[in-house]
Design a protein around this motif. Structure first.
Motif, short mmCIF file in Angstrom:
data_model
loop_
_atom_site.label_atom_id
_atom_site.label_comp_id
_atom_site.label_asym_id
_atom_site.label_seq_id
_atom_site.Cartn_x
_atom_site.Cartn_y
_atom_site.Cartn_z
N GLN A 1 -103.83 10.13 -122.07
CA GLN A 1 -103.84 8.67 -121.93
C GLN A 1 -104.57 8.04 -123.10
N ALA A 2 -104.08 6.91 -123.55
CA ALA A 2 -104.72 6.15 -124.62
C ALA A 2 -104.67 4.68 -124.25
N SER A 3 -105.63 3.91 -124.79
CA SER A 3 -105.72 2.50 -124.44
C SER A 3 -105.51 1.57 -125.63
N SER A 4 -105.30 2.13 -126.82
CA SER A 4 -105.10 1.31 -128.02
C SER A 4 -104.17 2.05 -128.97
N VAL A 5 -103.68 1.33 -129.96
CA VAL A 5 -102.83 1.94 -130.97
C VAL A 5 -103.59 3.04 -131.71
N VAL B 1 -94.81 7.10 -123.05
CA VAL B 1 -94.61 5.90 -122.23
C VAL B 1 -95.68 4.91 -122.64
N THR B 2 -95.27 3.76 -123.17
CA THR B 2 -96.26 2.84 -123.72
C THR B 2 -96.08 1.42 -123.21
N ASP B 3 -97.20 0.76 -122.97
CA ASP B 3 -97.20 -0.67 -122.73
C ASP B 3 -96.90 -1.36 -124.06
N LEU B 4 -96.51 -2.61 -124.00
CA LEU B 4 -96.25 -3.34 -125.24
C LEU B 4 -97.42 -4.19 -125.66
N GLN B 5 -98.22 -4.63 -124.70
CA GLN B 5 -99.40 -5.44 -125.00
C GLN B 5 -100.63 -4.55 -124.96
N MET B 6 -101.28 -4.37 -126.11
CA MET B 6 -102.43 -3.47 -126.18
C MET B 6 -103.27 -3.80 -127.41
N PRO B 7 -104.53 -3.35 -127.44
CA PRO B 7 -105.36 -3.56 -128.64
C PRO B 7 -104.91 -2.64 -129.77
N LEU B 8 -105.15 -3.07 -130.99
CA LEU B 8 -104.87 -2.20 -132.14
C LEU B 8 -105.94 -1.15 -132.29
N LYS B 9 -107.21 -1.54 -132.02
CA LYS B 9 -108.33 -0.62 -132.08
C LYS B 9 -109.09 -0.64 -130.76
N HIS B 10 -109.97 0.34 -130.57
CA HIS B 10 -110.64 0.47 -129.29
C HIS B 10 -111.57 -0.70 -128.98
N ASP B 11 -112.03 -1.40 -130.00
CA ASP B 11 -112.99 -2.47 -129.80
C ASP B 11 -112.38 -3.85 -130.06
N SER B 12 -111.04 -3.95 -130.05
CA SER B 12 -110.39 -5.24 -130.31
C SER B 12 -109.66 -5.73 -129.06
N ASP B 13 -109.22 -6.97 -129.08
CA ASP B 13 -108.51 -7.57 -127.95
C ASP B 13 -107.04 -7.18 -127.96
N PRO B 14 -106.40 -7.17 -126.77
CA PRO B 14 -104.97 -6.85 -126.71
C PRO B 14 -104.13 -7.85 -127.49
N THR B 15 -103.03 -7.39 -128.04
CA THR B 15 -102.10 -8.24 -128.76
C THR B 15 -100.68 -7.94 -128.30
N ASP B 16 -99.82 -8.97 -128.30
CA ASP B 16 -98.43 -8.77 -127.88
C ASP B 16 -97.66 -7.85 -128.82
N ASP B 17 -98.16 -7.67 -130.03
CA ASP B 17 -97.49 -6.81 -131.01
C ASP B 17 -98.01 -5.37 -131.00
N GLY B 18 -98.84 -5.03 -130.01
CA GLY B 18 -99.43 -3.70 -129.99
C GLY B 18 -98.40 -2.59 -129.94
N GLY B 19 -97.40 -2.72 -129.06
CA GLY B 19 -96.37 -1.69 -128.95
C GLY B 19 -95.57 -1.54 -130.23
N LYS B 20 -95.21 -2.68 -130.84
CA LYS B 20 -94.47 -2.65 -132.10
C LYS B 20 -95.29 -1.96 -133.19
N SER B 21 -96.59 -2.26 -133.21
CA SER B 21 -97.46 -1.67 -134.22
C SER B 21 -97.57 -0.18 -134.04
N LEU B 22 -97.63 0.27 -132.80
CA LEU B 22 -97.71 1.71 -132.53
C LEU B 22 -96.48 2.43 -133.09
N ILE B 23 -95.31 1.92 -132.78
CA ILE B 23 -94.08 2.57 -133.23
C ILE B 23 -93.99 2.55 -134.75
N LYS B 24 -94.35 1.42 -135.36
CA LYS B 24 -94.29 1.30 -136.81
C LYS B 24 -95.21 2.32 -137.48
N ASN B 25 -96.44 2.44 -136.94
CA ASN B 25 -97.40 3.39 -137.51
C ASN B 25 -96.99 4.83 -137.26
#
Length: 369
Positions: A35-39, A55-79
């Motif tokens: 399990q992971a909670s950020s990108v 299996v990933t949510d789409l709204q998530m933080p980019l880093k462990h200490d940042s706020d969730p963003t609607d682009d989190g899922g997109k960022s994960l796939i891109k990275n």
């Protein structure tokens, strides 16, 4: 042991539990669920392991200490697809979100399903996909074994050094897991909950595979252990899949002595290391003052009005110079890595870790010869 490896990127434990239950409805294979909670945390998992399914949510933080963003899922796939990140691309990827607008707006080659715990549609899709994966899972060669989750990379290195020095013949029987960024007690707690929900069975011994969470003996660690006891019912099958240990005084001769004289403090794995390493750390300037609020005085042994946490006050009360050092100081977080590297050059300084790991093996029912 052959298994289906799944990475769930989400921080909603109720949602994760529903996902796991849905998967378990269609297969009897051993599951290995991370399990992971950020990108950032997801990428670290993908760099370390291979997974059949993400299996990933789409709204998530980019880093462990940042706020969730609607682009989190997109960022994960891109990275994930960037070659320089050296991620192990999962065989299948699914987005699972409770936000309909994110589902509609997402464009990509992988599926996004709308999540509602009471809806059946996404469950049907997931069960069908898991059934398919169970038929082709041999394409990823991996195994799941008993695992110890620790709060950070220096904890892991210290324990692995102790294993190599004192228990080398058992090194391949236990996996030590952590995360480089965003670890701590809450991360260990989450991994133990996911492990418990998975209810993995040892194929040869026909019993539950067990995990251990090792927590610092501090406020965060105690709260995490208490939360585990609240979420996982004591007499449930899930409770049989894990144990917890604390980096506490009972493994260390000097910490036992300090406690017997009336003082106890919140301790980490560094506090279990031989005092000679602390003397070197003090010479190197790696120590900082311990928070006095984290120090407890046993009023039945010591008069609190007489206790000042300074050498000239503690020595007359019967504490040694070395005991004063460890009572009043701690390893500065900035120098934990340097301290760890120093300690691992002298594994004989890890006798307390030896005793702790021996207890861990006992809890895992691994007999030490």
């Amino acid at each position: 042991m052959s298994h289906i490896g799944i990475l769930i990127v989400d921080d909603d434990l109720n949602k994760i539990s529903t996902i796991i239950k849905t998967i378990q409805e269609v297969i009897n294979d051993t599951l290995s669920i991370s399990q992971a909670s950020s990108v950032q945390e997801a990428m670290e998992n993908l760099q370390k392991k291979e997974f059949h399914l993400l299996v990933t949510d789409l709204q998530m933080p980019l880093k462990h200490d940042s706020d969730p963003t609607d682009d989190g899922g997109k960022s994960l796939i891109k990275n994930m697809y960037r070659k320089r990140n050296k991620a192990n691309i999962p065989m299948y990827i699914v987005g699972l979100t409770q936000f309909e607008h994110l589902k509609k707006d997402f464009k990509g080659v992988w599926k996004v399903w709308y999540y509602d715990s009471s809806e059946e549609e996404w469950k049907v899709y997931l069960r069908d996909l898991i059934h398919h994966i169970s038929l082709v899972k041999s394409r990823i060669n991996s195994e799941v074994i008993e695992t110890i989750f620790v709060e950070g990379p220096t904890d892991k290195k210290i324990i692995e050094t102790a294993i190599k020095h004192f228990f080398n013949k058992y090194a391949d029987k236990v996996l030590i897991e952590t995360i480089n960024y965003g670890g701590g007690a809450s991360w260990v707690e989450r991994q133990i909950i996911i492990w418990a929900k998975t209810l993995a069975i040892h194929s040869e011994q026909k019993k539950y595979l067990k995990a251990i969470g090792i927590f610092d003996d501090d406020t965060a660690g105690l709260k995490a252990i208490e939360k585990l006891r609240t979420i996982i019912q004591k007499n449930s099958a899930e409770a049989k899949t894990f144990s917890t240990l604390r980096n506490c005084y009972k493994y260390s001769t000097i910490l036992k002595s300090i406690k017997a004289k009336g003082i106890r403090f919140q301790s980490t794995i560094e506090d279990l290391v031989d005092i000679k390493q602390w003397e070197k750390a003090n010479e190197n300037g790696w120590l900082t003052n311990r928070n006095k609020e984290c120090i407890e005085i046993d009023k039945d042994i010591l008069d609190p009005t007489l206790v000042e946490f300074e050498e000239e006050c503690l020595i007359p009360l019967g504490f040694t110079i070395n005991e004063v050092l460890i009572i009043t100081k701690k390893i500065d977080d900035k120098y934990k890595k340097q301290f760890c590297n120093q300690v691992c050059k002298s594994p004989e300084s890890l006798l307390s870790i030896k005793y702790q790991f021996k207890e861990a093996l006992d809890k895992l029912n691994i007999k030490v010869e």
